[in-house]
Design an enzyme around this catalytic site. Structure first.
Site, PDB file in Angstrom:
ATOM      1  N   ASP A  36       4.532   0.192  11.957  1.00  0.00           N
ATOM      2  CA  ASP A  36       3.239  -0.301  11.460  1.00  0.00           C
ATOM      3  C   ASP A  36       2.962  -1.734  11.879  1.00  0.00           C
ATOM      4  OD1 ASP A  36       3.276   1.498   8.285  1.00  0.00           O
ATOM      5  OD2 ASP A  36       2.878   2.110  10.352  1.00  0.00           O
ATOM      6  N   ARG A  38      -8.798   0.271   4.676  1.00  0.00           N
ATOM      7  CA  ARG A  38      -7.936   1.252   3.989  1.00  0.00           C
ATOM      8  C   ARG A  38      -6.616   0.616   3.595  1.00  0.00           C
ATOM      9  NH1 ARG A  38      -6.955   6.342   7.469  1.00  0.00           N
ATOM     10  NH2 ARG A  38      -5.450   6.561   5.790  1.00  0.00           N
ATOM     11  N   CYS A  76      -4.323   8.140   9.780  1.00  0.00           N
ATOM     12  CA  CYS A  76      -4.577   7.559  11.102  1.00  0.00           C
ATOM     13  C   CYS A  76      -4.171   8.539  12.205  1.00  0.00           C
ATOM     14  CB  CYS A  76      -3.791   6.268  11.257  1.00  0.00           C
ATOM     15  SG  CYS A  76      -4.411   4.964  10.186  1.00  0.00           S
ATOM     16  N   ILE A 107       8.334   6.218  17.012  1.00  0.00           N
ATOM     17  CA  ILE A 107       8.022   6.993  15.811  1.00  0.00           C
ATOM     18  C   ILE A 107       6.830   7.920  16.008  1.00  0.00           C
ATOM     19  CG2 ILE A 107       7.499   6.847  13.334  1.00  0.00           C
ATOM     20  CD1 ILE A 107      10.211   5.590  14.000  1.00  0.00           C
ATOM     21  N   LYS A 156       0.842  -1.217   0.000  1.00  0.00           N
ATOM     22  CA  LYS A 156       0.000   0.000   0.000  1.00  0.00           C
ATOM     23  C   LYS A 156       0.871   1.257   0.000  1.00  0.00           C
ATOM     24  CE  LYS A 156      -1.664   1.636   3.991  1.00  0.00           C
ATOM     25  NZ  LYS A 156      -1.395   3.060   4.318  1.00  0.00           N
ATOM     26  N   ASN A 157       1.897   1.296   0.843  1.00  0.00           N
ATOM     27  CA  ASN A 157       2.652   2.534   1.024  1.00  0.00           C
ATOM     28  C   ASN A 157       3.657   2.803  -0.097  1.00  0.00           C
ATOM     29  OD1 ASN A 157       1.117   3.082   3.229  1.00  0.00           O
ATOM     30  ND2 ASN A 157       2.605   2.353   4.724  1.00  0.00           N
ATOM     31  N   ARG A 181       1.717  14.193  13.270  1.00  0.00           N
ATOM     32  CA  ARG A 181       1.934  13.967  11.833  1.00  0.00           C
ATOM     33  C   ARG A 181       2.110  15.285  11.045  1.00  0.00           C
ATOM     34  NH1 ARG A 181      -1.228   8.834   9.689  1.00  0.00           N
ATOM     35  NH2 ARG A 181       0.823   8.456   8.768  1.00  0.00           N
ATOM     36  N   PRO A 182       3.087  16.074  11.428  1.00  0.00           N
ATOM     37  CA  PRO A 182       3.343  17.332  10.705  1.00  0.00           C
ATOM     38  C   PRO A 182       3.861  17.077   9.290  1.00  0.00           C
ATOM     39  CG  PRO A 182       5.106  16.897  12.244  1.00  0.00           C
ATOM     40  CD  PRO A 182       4.071  15.835  12.490  1.00  0.00           C
ATOM     41  N   ILE A 183       3.951  18.131   8.485  1.00  0.00           N
ATOM     42  CA  ILE A 183       4.520  17.986   7.130  1.00  0.00           C
ATOM     43  C   ILE A 183       5.645  19.006   6.913  1.00  0.00           C
ATOM     44  CG2 ILE A 183       2.468  16.986   6.013  1.00  0.00           C
ATOM     45  CD1 ILE A 183       1.869  19.858   4.972  1.00  0.00           C
ATOM     46  N   ASP A 184       6.245  19.456   8.015  1.00  0.00           N
ATOM     47  CA  ASP A 184       7.296  20.475   7.911  1.00  0.00           C
ATOM     48  C   ASP A 184       8.502  20.022   7.070  1.00  0.00           C
ATOM     49  OD1 ASP A 184       7.557  18.737  10.302  1.00  0.00           O
ATOM     50  OD2 ASP A 184       9.498  19.734  10.474  1.00  0.00           O
ATOM     51  N   GLN A 185       8.829  18.742   7.113  1.00  0.00           N
ATOM     52  CA  GLN A 185       9.972  18.268   6.321  1.00  0.00           C
ATOM     53  C   GLN A 185       9.647  18.233   4.825  1.00  0.00           C
ATOM     54  OE1 GLN A 185      13.114  17.534   7.914  1.00  0.00           O
ATOM     55  NE2 GLN A 185      11.871  18.718   9.367  1.00  0.00           N
TER      56      GLN A 185
HETATM   57  C1  EPZ Z   1       4.179   6.744   6.377  1.00  0.00           C
HETATM   58  O1  EPZ Z   1       3.527   7.782   7.073  1.00  0.00           O
HETATM   59  C2  EPZ Z   1       3.162   5.624   6.298  1.00  0.00           C
HETATM   60  N1  EPZ Z   1       1.978   6.087   5.562  1.00  0.00           N
HETATM   61  C3  EPZ Z   1       2.770   5.172   7.700  1.00  0.00           C
HETATM   62  O2  EPZ Z   1       1.944   4.025   7.546  1.00  0.00           O
HETATM   63  C4  EPZ Z   1       4.017   4.751   8.477  1.00  0.00           C
HETATM   64  O3  EPZ Z   1       3.644   4.467   9.809  1.00  0.00           O
HETATM   65  C5  EPZ Z   1       5.051   5.875   8.458  1.00  0.00           C
HETATM   66  O4  EPZ Z   1       5.332   6.259   7.089  1.00  0.00           O
HETATM   67  C6  EPZ Z   1       6.359   5.458   9.110  1.00  0.00           C
HETATM   68  O5  EPZ Z   1       6.866   4.321   8.473  1.00  0.00           O
HETATM   69  C7  EPZ Z   1       2.046   6.165   4.226  1.00  0.00           C
HETATM   70  O6  EPZ Z   1       3.059   5.863   3.618  1.00  0.00           O
HETATM   71  C8  EPZ Z   1       0.813   6.648   3.534  1.00  0.00           C
HETATM   72  P1  EPZ Z   1       6.753   9.710   8.361  1.00  0.00           P
HETATM   73  P2  EPZ Z   1       4.218   9.255   7.114  1.00  0.00           P
HETATM   74  O7  EPZ Z   1       6.731  10.978   7.602  1.00  0.00           O
HETATM   75  O8  EPZ Z   1       4.826   9.560   5.796  1.00  0.00           O
HETATM   76  C9  EPZ Z   1       7.641  12.819  11.784  1.00  0.00           C
HETATM   77  C10 EPZ Z   1       0.098   2.666   7.792  1.00  0.00           C
HETATM   78  O9  EPZ Z   1      -0.332   2.072   8.780  1.00  0.00           O
HETATM   79  N2  EPZ Z   1       7.548  13.813  10.688  1.00  0.00           N
HETATM   80  O10 EPZ Z   1       7.802   8.698   8.079  1.00  0.00           O
HETATM   81  O11 EPZ Z   1       3.234  10.190   7.693  1.00  0.00           O
HETATM   82  C11 EPZ Z   1       6.273  12.237  12.106  1.00  0.00           C
HETATM   83  O12 EPZ Z   1       5.585  13.029  13.040  1.00  0.00           O
HETATM   84  C12 EPZ Z   1       0.574   4.084   7.956  1.00  0.00           C
HETATM   85  O13 EPZ Z   1       0.217   2.179   6.635  1.00  0.00           O
HETATM   86  C13 EPZ Z   1       7.866  15.129  10.947  1.00  0.00           C
HETATM   87  O14 EPZ Z   1       8.219  15.493  12.081  1.00  0.00           O
HETATM   88  O15 EPZ Z   1       5.358   8.968   8.192  1.00  0.00           O
HETATM   89  C14 EPZ Z   1       6.601  10.889  12.670  1.00  0.00           C
HETATM   90  O16 EPZ Z   1       6.918  11.046  14.042  1.00  0.00           O
HETATM   91  C15 EPZ Z   1       0.378   4.605   9.358  1.00  0.00           C
HETATM   92  N3  EPZ Z   1       7.776  16.036   9.936  1.00  0.00           N
HETATM   93  C16 EPZ Z   1       7.869  10.490  11.929  1.00  0.00           C
HETATM   94  O17 EPZ Z   1       8.397  11.701  11.350  1.00  0.00           O
HETATM   95  C17 EPZ Z   1       7.390  15.680   8.663  1.00  0.00           C
HETATM   96  O18 EPZ Z   1       7.344  16.553   7.776  1.00  0.00           O
HETATM   97  C18 EPZ Z   1       7.631   9.491  10.812  1.00  0.00           C
HETATM   98  O19 EPZ Z   1       6.711  10.061   9.920  1.00  0.00           O
HETATM   99  C19 EPZ Z   1       7.069  14.324   8.432  1.00  0.00           C
HETATM  100  C20 EPZ Z   1       7.165  13.408   9.443  1.00  0.00           C
END
Ligand code: EPZ
Length: 432
Positions: free
Chosen positions: A305, A397, A117, A327, A22-23, A122-126
């Site tokens: 996950d 989902r 979820c 995480i 999925k991811n 879950r910020p998007i700052d990066q």
């Molecule tokens: C992806 O989410 C997956 N979703 C998640 O899977 C998975 O748990 C996660 O990666 C970690 O492996 C999809 O791919 C659609 P991250 P994502 O950005 O991209 C912090 C599932 O069950 N962060 O790797 O949101 C964040 O807060 C789902 O399939 C920032 O600080 O995960 C978290 O603590 C749930 N700033 C950590 O990084 C940012 O801009 C990991 O987040 C982005 C993230």
């Protein structure tokens, strides 16, 4: 609302085919519109998040054609809009990939802020930091991410955390930016490598995906491609743990064993037997399993996950285990539901202390999110008696034909409707 009705106590036996990841699929189907020629994607999981994104691509004018249940042809040459906002897009996390693909191809994107979820802030700052370093101006207004660029220029980007979404989004924009981009401290998950391989199959120039630095040389444009998505590491891991929790004997087929190493190691540590073959693994649990300490980490560490599923398995193991979630901030919400089934937990901050119990008992529970929902299914399959799980749309989902695949392994599980009590009465009568 749809619900699962489960009668526990049946060891899972037989074989199950794992679907596409999925991811990886979410990034790949969106990246497909970056080419001006048709792209055919195979081994696409039929899960709700994929359907929502394909509808969004159709909504902005891309041609989306389903060739069969798990194959789609996407033609981005007819995209006529860079604004994406609807109630479904706002609910899924993967909608953020629309920003990277549209910004990379059209230098403009206005997309609803992502949902996903509720497992943390879950910020998007990066993501935004990467877009800005590549030359975009990004603002957040009216619930939308608005990104625009005169020119996109390669840059040296250091991620504060190895974010999966930000790594994929930055790869997409950099693929069509001028010059060279380096992403330091990227995520290394199998789905990162799969999206990079897909972009390269369309003519991108991306090296080092899966390592500590990804190097990208921008190209003028991307061309059509035919691509097959890798097997889903998390779906495979979920079935491995379901086999172990029910004392089963299951062949999990169409997998890449290397992607499952952290899961295999933990299962082996607590006494399950896991044998690895070229494209399948065989899991046998013929005795009560033991305890272990688990810490979720970015790949190749133990996947976050898989944390709810592993914690559920440890709830039935002999001894005391500690599960640390590094995480996400609030990924233990499901523990309240497991307590209703007799599990024994203490949660201290980001750690759960799990005292294993001999058995769980069936109860009415509610899925709080996708992977916690899958964990509750595992608990129901292992428990004595009947478990009813509400809010299974979360589970749908990310898992294709979940109940069907489990039934084929001998599970007693059916889909009911919480608005029709008679369905549950019929199920109770039928299973006794
Ligand atoms: C992806 O989410 C997956 N979703 C998640 O899977 C998975 O748990 C996660 O990666 C970690 O492996 C999809 O791919 C659609 P991250 P994502 O950005 O991209 C912090 C599932 O069950 N962060 O790797 O949101 C964040 O807060 C789902 O399939 C920032 O600080 O995960 C978290 O603590 C749930 N700033 C950590 O990084 C940012 O801009 C990991 O987040 C982005 C993230």
């Amino acid at each position: 609302m749809k619900q699962y009705m489960i009668k526990g106590g049946q060891p899972l036996r037989g074989e199950v085919q794992i679907g596409g990841a999925k991811n990886a699929a979410l990034g790949i189907i969106v990246a497909a519109i970056m080419a001006d020629e048709p792209v055919v994607i195979d081994n696409l999981p039929q899960v709700d998040d994929v359907k929502v994104l394909l509808d969004a691509l159709d909504g902005i004018g891309a041609k989306v054609e389903h060739l069969d249940e798990n194959t789609v042809r996407i033609d981005g040459s007819t995209v006529s809009d860079v604004i994406v906002d609807d109630e479904y897009i706002r609910k899924i996390r993967g909608s953020y990939y629309l920003v990277g693909a549209l910004l990379g191809k059209y230098k403009k994107a206005v997309v609803a802020l992502p949902g996903g979820c509720q497992i943390g802030s879950r910020p998007i700052d990066q993501h935004i930091k990467g877009f800005e370093q590549l030359g975009a101006k990004v603002t957040i207004h009216n619930g939308m991410i608005d990104a625009i660029a005169e020119n996109l220029e390669g840059s040296h980007i250091y991620l504060d955390c190895p974010s999966v979404g930000a790594t994929i989004n930055i790869m997409m924009v950099a693929a069509l930016s001028n010059g060279k981009t380096i992403i330091e401290n990227p995520a290394k998950e199998p789905h990162i490598v799969d999206v990079a391989n897909f972009l390269n199959s369309m003519g991108a120039n991306i090296k080092g995906a899966g390592t500590d630095a990804i190097r990208i040389r921008g190209v003028e444009k991307l061309h059509g491609s035919e691509y097959s998505i890798i097997p889903d590491q998390i779906e495979a891991g979920t079935f491995m743990l379901a086999a172990a929790a029910t004392g089963g004997d299951v062949y999990i087929k169409n997998v890449i064993p290397k992607h499952l190493e952290a899961i295999t190691a933990k299962l082996t540590e607590i006494g399950a037997k896991v044998r690895e073959y070229d494209d399948y693994v065989h899991v046998v649990a013929d005795k009560r399993l033991g305890y272990a300490n688990v810490k979720t980490m970015p790949y190749p560490g133990f996947p976050t996950d898989m944390q709810p599923q592993m914690t559920t398995l440890l709830a039935l193991s002999e001894g005391v285990s500690i599960v640390t979630e590094t995480i996400f901030e609030t990924r233990f919400k499901y523990i309240a539901e497991l307590r209703r089934m007799g599990a024994n937990f203490n949660v201290e901050g980001n750690a759960a202390i799990v005292t294993g119990v001999e058995k769980l008992t069936g109860a009415d529970v509610v899925a709080p999110d996708l992977r916690a929902g899958a964990a509750l299914v595992i608990a129901g399959l292992a428990a004595e008696g009947i478990t009813v799980i509400d809010q299974i749309h979360y589970i749908e989902r990310g898992y294709e034909k979940f109940d069907e695949k489990l039934r084929n392994l001998g599970a007693i599980i059916e889909v009911g409707d919480s608005d029709d009590e008679r369905e549950l009465q019929k199920f109770r009568f039928k299973v006794g």
